[in-house]
Design an enzyme around this catalytic site. Structure first.
Site, short mmCIF file in Angstrom:
data_model
loop_
_atom_site.label_atom_id
_atom_site.label_comp_id
_atom_site.label_asym_id
_atom_site.label_seq_id
_atom_site.Cartn_x
_atom_site.Cartn_y
_atom_site.Cartn_z
N HIS A 109 0.82 -1.22 0.00
CA HIS A 109 0.00 0.00 0.00
C HIS A 109 0.85 1.26 0.00
O HIS A 109 0.33 2.35 0.24
CB HIS A 109 -0.95 0.01 1.23
CG HIS A 109 -2.05 -1.00 1.08
ND1 HIS A 109 -2.88 -1.34 2.14
CD2 HIS A 109 -2.47 -1.73 0.02
CE1 HIS A 109 -3.76 -2.24 1.73
NE2 HIS A 109 -3.53 -2.50 0.45
N CYS A 117 5.96 11.18 -7.81
CA CYS A 117 5.55 12.21 -8.78
C CYS A 117 4.46 11.63 -9.68
O CYS A 117 4.68 10.64 -10.40
CB CYS A 117 6.74 12.65 -9.64
SG CYS A 117 6.25 13.82 -10.94
N1 APR Z 1 -2.21 -7.50 17.98
C1 APR Z 1 -2.76 -8.19 16.95
N2 APR Z 1 -3.82 -7.76 16.24
C2 APR Z 1 -4.34 -6.56 16.58
C3 APR Z 1 -3.83 -5.77 17.64
C4 APR Z 1 -2.71 -6.29 18.35
N3 APR Z 1 -2.16 -5.62 19.38
N4 APR Z 1 -4.59 -4.65 17.73
C5 APR Z 1 -5.53 -4.73 16.77
N5 APR Z 1 -5.40 -5.88 16.08
C6 APR Z 1 -6.19 -6.37 14.96
C7 APR Z 1 -7.64 -5.99 15.02
O1 APR Z 1 -8.37 -7.02 15.69
C8 APR Z 1 -8.02 -5.93 13.53
O2 APR Z 1 -8.46 -7.20 13.06
O3 APR Z 1 -5.67 -5.74 13.82
C9 APR Z 1 -6.70 -5.60 12.84
C10 APR Z 1 -6.66 -4.18 12.30
O4 APR Z 1 -7.62 -4.08 11.29
P1 APR Z 1 -7.75 -2.70 10.45
O5 APR Z 1 -7.78 -1.55 11.40
O6 APR Z 1 -8.86 -2.91 9.48
O7 APR Z 1 -6.36 -2.59 9.67
P2 APR Z 1 -5.93 -3.39 8.37
O8 APR Z 1 -6.53 -4.75 8.34
O9 APR Z 1 -4.45 -3.29 8.26
O10 APR Z 1 -6.58 -2.50 7.20
C11 APR Z 1 -6.29 -2.89 5.87
O11 APR Z 1 -7.39 -0.90 5.08
O12 APR Z 1 -7.72 1.32 5.57
C12 APR Z 1 -7.08 0.45 4.69
O13 APR Z 1 -5.10 0.75 3.50
C13 APR Z 1 -5.60 0.63 4.79
O14 APR Z 1 -3.86 -1.03 4.88
C14 APR Z 1 -5.12 -0.68 5.42
C15 APR Z 1 -6.20 -1.66 5.01
#
Ligand code: APR
Length: 232
Positions: A109, A117
């Protein structure tokens, strides 16, 4: 696990949570009252470049306040010790895997510490705030933007990722909600090619049902334990 040679690891915002970087969909997942989906789009960049640049400047500035946690360190240790193929694919745009020392790493990402650019495709390492319409050092066009894959844009490195998934014996997903494709579909691709699949996450995710095994808990505890089990 003895016949595991090739590993693909996918990480999401959850692996950086214990370093102090807010996840997207957990509590506190909003930024200045904006959903990330509303700020990270080509349309938002065109409509309100100041807002989008402010969002990324704030996230880039945050990097100076945080450090890799034991989960990042464990993956770096695995990367340097693992004799087989290993690829860490991160959805995160922070630099915590890089600072922990992981080398076999792809940011699908993009990265906060890079500027792109939009006119010539030149990339420039970027530490400070990035003013809208900053001039590209390569072509001079006022077209530098955050080197981030916005919603609706194609993630980076997809060919290399698909190739690694097709060869994986083990696919491990760490700290991701399984809410955003194509990353959320990687577990299905890995299974199709016969890989074992393991999820390490704080809570059940949208993809948990696809994994052979799900371990629930903080990455800072589960990832070092998992790496120790692999490296002995
Ligand atoms: N240890 C392990 N897992 C964790 C912890 C922790 N300390 N804290 C939170 N989580 C988990 C949550 O339970 C959740 O399932 O991490 C996950 C985070 O999910 P999101 O906030 O949706 O993040 P992500 O999955 O990386 O999002 C994917 O969405 O917004 C776009 O481009 C952005 O790369 C991102 C993509």
């Amino acid at each position: 696990m003895s016949d595991i040679a090739n590993i693909v690891i996918l990480t999401g915002a959850g692996i950086s949570a214990e370093s102090g970087i807010a996840t997207f969909r957990g509590p506190g997942g909003l930024w200045e009252g904006h959903r990330v989906e509303d700020v990270c789009t080509p349309q938002a960049l065109a409509r309100d470049p100041e807002l989008v640049h402010r969002f990324y400047d704030a996230r880039r500035a945050k990097l100076a306040e945080v450090s890799p946690n034991p989960a990042h360190a464990a993956i770096a240790r695995l990367d340097s010790a693992w004799p087989g193929e290993l690829l860490v694919v991160t959805q995160n745009v922070d630099d915590l895997h890089d600072r922990a020392g992981t080398r076999r790493l792809l940011h699908m990402h993009g990265e906060l510490k890079s500027a792109l650019c939009a006119a010539c495709g030149h990339r420039e390492a970027w530490e400070d705030s990035l003013p809208p319409r900053a001039a590209c050092p390569a072509c001079g066009a006022p077209a530098l933007r955050p080197d981030i894959v916005f919603f609706g844009e194609m993630p980076y490195h997809m060919e290399a990722i698909e190739r690694a998934l097709s060869r994986a014996d083990l696919f491990v997903s760490i700290g991701t909600s399984g809410a955003v494709y194509p990353a959320a579909g990687f577990v299905q691709t890995a299974r199709y090619h016969g890989a074992e699949t393991l999820e390490l996450n704080l809570d059940r995710s949208e993809g948990s049902g696809w994994f052979g095994e799900s371990r629930l808990g903080p990455a800072g505890v589960l990832v070092p334990q998992w790496v120790d089990s692999l490296l002995g």
